[in-house]
Design a protein around this motif. Structure first.
Motif, PDB file in Angstrom:
ATOM      1  N   GLN A  71      -4.624  -1.750  -8.534  1.00  0.00           N
ATOM      2  CA  GLN A  71      -4.900  -2.638  -7.509  1.00  0.00           C
ATOM      3  C   GLN A  71      -6.658  -2.844  -7.286  1.00  0.00           C
ATOM      4  O   GLN A  71      -7.372  -1.853  -7.123  1.00  0.00           O
TER       5      GLN A  71
ATOM      6  N   LYS B 127      -8.546  -5.390   2.469  1.00  0.00           N
ATOM      7  CA  LYS B 127      -7.599  -5.366   1.351  1.00  0.00           C
ATOM      8  C   LYS B 127      -7.725  -3.999   0.915  1.00  0.00           C
ATOM      9  O   LYS B 127      -9.065  -3.569   0.892  1.00  0.00           O
ATOM     10  N   PHE B 128      -6.906  -3.291   0.338  1.00  0.00           N
ATOM     11  CA  PHE B 128      -7.323  -2.165  -0.459  1.00  0.00           C
ATOM     12  C   PHE B 128      -7.557  -2.260  -1.847  1.00  0.00           C
ATOM     13  O   PHE B 128      -7.276  -3.523  -2.463  1.00  0.00           O
ATOM     14  N   GLY B 129      -7.731  -1.416  -2.585  1.00  0.00           N
ATOM     15  CA  GLY B 129      -8.057  -1.311  -4.206  1.00  0.00           C
ATOM     16  C   GLY B 129      -9.419  -0.754  -4.798  1.00  0.00           C
ATOM     17  O   GLY B 129     -10.205  -0.286  -3.832  1.00  0.00           O
ATOM     18  N   PHE B 130      -9.471  -0.862  -5.960  1.00  0.00           N
ATOM     19  CA  PHE B 130     -10.690  -0.043  -6.583  1.00  0.00           C
ATOM     20  C   PHE B 130     -11.693  -0.928  -6.407  1.00  0.00           C
ATOM     21  O   PHE B 130     -11.244  -2.331  -6.589  1.00  0.00           O
TER      22      PHE B 130
ATOM     23  N   HIS C  83       0.943  -1.235  -0.085  1.00  0.00           N
ATOM     24  CA  HIS C  83       0.059  -0.103  -0.105  1.00  0.00           C
ATOM     25  C   HIS C  83       0.972   1.177   0.102  1.00  0.00           C
ATOM     26  O   HIS C  83       1.710   1.332   0.628  1.00  0.00           O
TER      27      HIS C  83
ATOM     28  N   GLY D  14      -4.208  -7.938  -7.896  1.00  0.00           N
ATOM     29  CA  GLY D  14      -5.054  -7.998  -7.026  1.00  0.00           C
ATOM     30  C   GLY D  14      -4.847  -9.001  -5.984  1.00  0.00           C
ATOM     31  O   GLY D  14      -3.836 -10.014  -6.363  1.00  0.00           O
TER      32      GLY D  14
ATOM     33  N   GLY E 124       0.355  -1.307  -6.627  1.00  0.00           N
ATOM     34  CA  GLY E 124      -0.610  -0.969  -5.493  1.00  0.00           C
ATOM     35  C   GLY E 124      -1.573   0.291  -5.730  1.00  0.00           C
ATOM     36  O   GLY E 124      -1.722   0.851  -4.782  1.00  0.00           O
TER      37      GLY E 124
ATOM     38  N   ASP F 247      -4.325   2.107  -5.739  1.00  0.00           N
ATOM     39  CA  ASP F 247      -5.696   1.996  -5.383  1.00  0.00           C
ATOM     40  C   ASP F 247      -6.905   3.054  -5.433  1.00  0.00           C
ATOM     41  O   ASP F 247      -7.851   3.034  -4.779  1.00  0.00           O
ATOM     42  N   SER F 248      -6.105   4.245  -5.929  1.00  0.00           N
ATOM     43  CA  SER F 248      -7.470   5.296  -6.023  1.00  0.00           C
ATOM     44  C   SER F 248      -6.830   6.368  -7.115  1.00  0.00           C
ATOM     45  O   SER F 248      -5.632   6.338  -7.345  1.00  0.00           O
TER      46      SER F 248
ATOM     47  N   HIS G   4      -9.987  -4.671  -5.737  1.00  0.00           N
ATOM     48  CA  HIS G   4     -10.409  -5.247  -4.357  1.00  0.00           C
ATOM     49  C   HIS G   4     -11.356  -6.396  -4.622  1.00  0.00           C
ATOM     50  O   HIS G   4     -12.437  -6.479  -5.131  1.00  0.00           O
TER      51      HIS G   4
END
Length: 219
Positions: free
Chosen positions: A115, A124-127, A71, A154, A89, A91-92, A117
């Motif tokens: 990344q 876990k992190f992610g779109f 992350h 992922g 990673g 994620d945004s 989700h």
């Protein structure tokens, strides 16, 4: 210890299909362990902490391709921007914009993976699916000249339920295929770690992130 790492690395590479990139996850490992893998011909390493990654970059051979697999906080991007090979990673959208900005300052285009989700657990992190659709439809990606989205990454749920893991990987492959229709340049689907990479490969992964099977248990 000597040559153990090289031996495990060779066996692992032997077992991977053609066209699959192996990222040796070297987090918490010391320089001598990394150099053993390096001297066996390996060049792609993954770290999950910015401080550890930048320190290793300074000390170790410059032809190593460093992947940021953990992350990543926006305020740390500037430390990686000059040299990182791939940021796995992302994620945004805000992180993507920060990477674009720092890439511009560093005078380079930074390769990234989105990344996603996919795990059925919340840790876990992610779109999520909707955010990906928005990103794809929004056109903001085209305005970012210093970011190149190479594909997706992922993490499956940490579970013994292989059917669940397979389902999660399959869902990411489906999202990746849709992304590919919109952007045919994408070429990386990073999924699978030491415990589940075989399933990931069966579901279409072409990049695996493996640590303990190469370096032994975490330090």
């Amino acid at each position: 210890m000597s040559m153990e790492i090289a031996k495990r690395l060779a066996e692992l590479k032997e077992s991977l299909p053609d066209g699959v990139t192996l990222v040796a996850v070297s987090k918490t490992k010391d320089d001598s362990a990394i150099m053993e893998a390096y001297e066996a011909g390996h060049r792609v390493f993954g770290e999950n902490r910015v401080q550890e990654l930048t320190a290793k970059y300074e000390r170790l051979p410059k032809d190593i391709q460093w992947h940021m697999i953990g992350h990543l906080q926006r305020n740390k991007v500037k430390y990686l921007a000059p040299f990182v090979s791939l940021i796995q990673g992302v994620d945004s959208p805000r992180l993507l914009r920060e990477i674009d900005k720092r890439g511009r300052q560093a005078g380079r285009v930074i390769d990234c993976l989105l990344q996603v989700h996919i795990a059925e657990e919340d840790s876990k992190f992610g779109f999520d699916r909707e955010e990906l659709e928005e990103l794809l439809a929004g056109g903001s990606l085209r305005e970012m000249e210093h970011v190149r989205v190479r594909g997706m990454m992922g993490m499956a749920t940490f579970t013994d339920n292989t059917a669940q893991v397979r389902r999660e990987f399959a869902s990411l492959k489906a999202l990746y295929d849709r992304w590919l229709e919109a952007d045919p340049r994408a070429d990386i689907l990073s999924m699978g770690m030491s415990g589940d990479y075989r399933i990931a490969l069966e579901e279409g992964s072409n990049m695996v992130r493996i640590g303990s099977s190469i370096f032994g248990a975490r330090d």
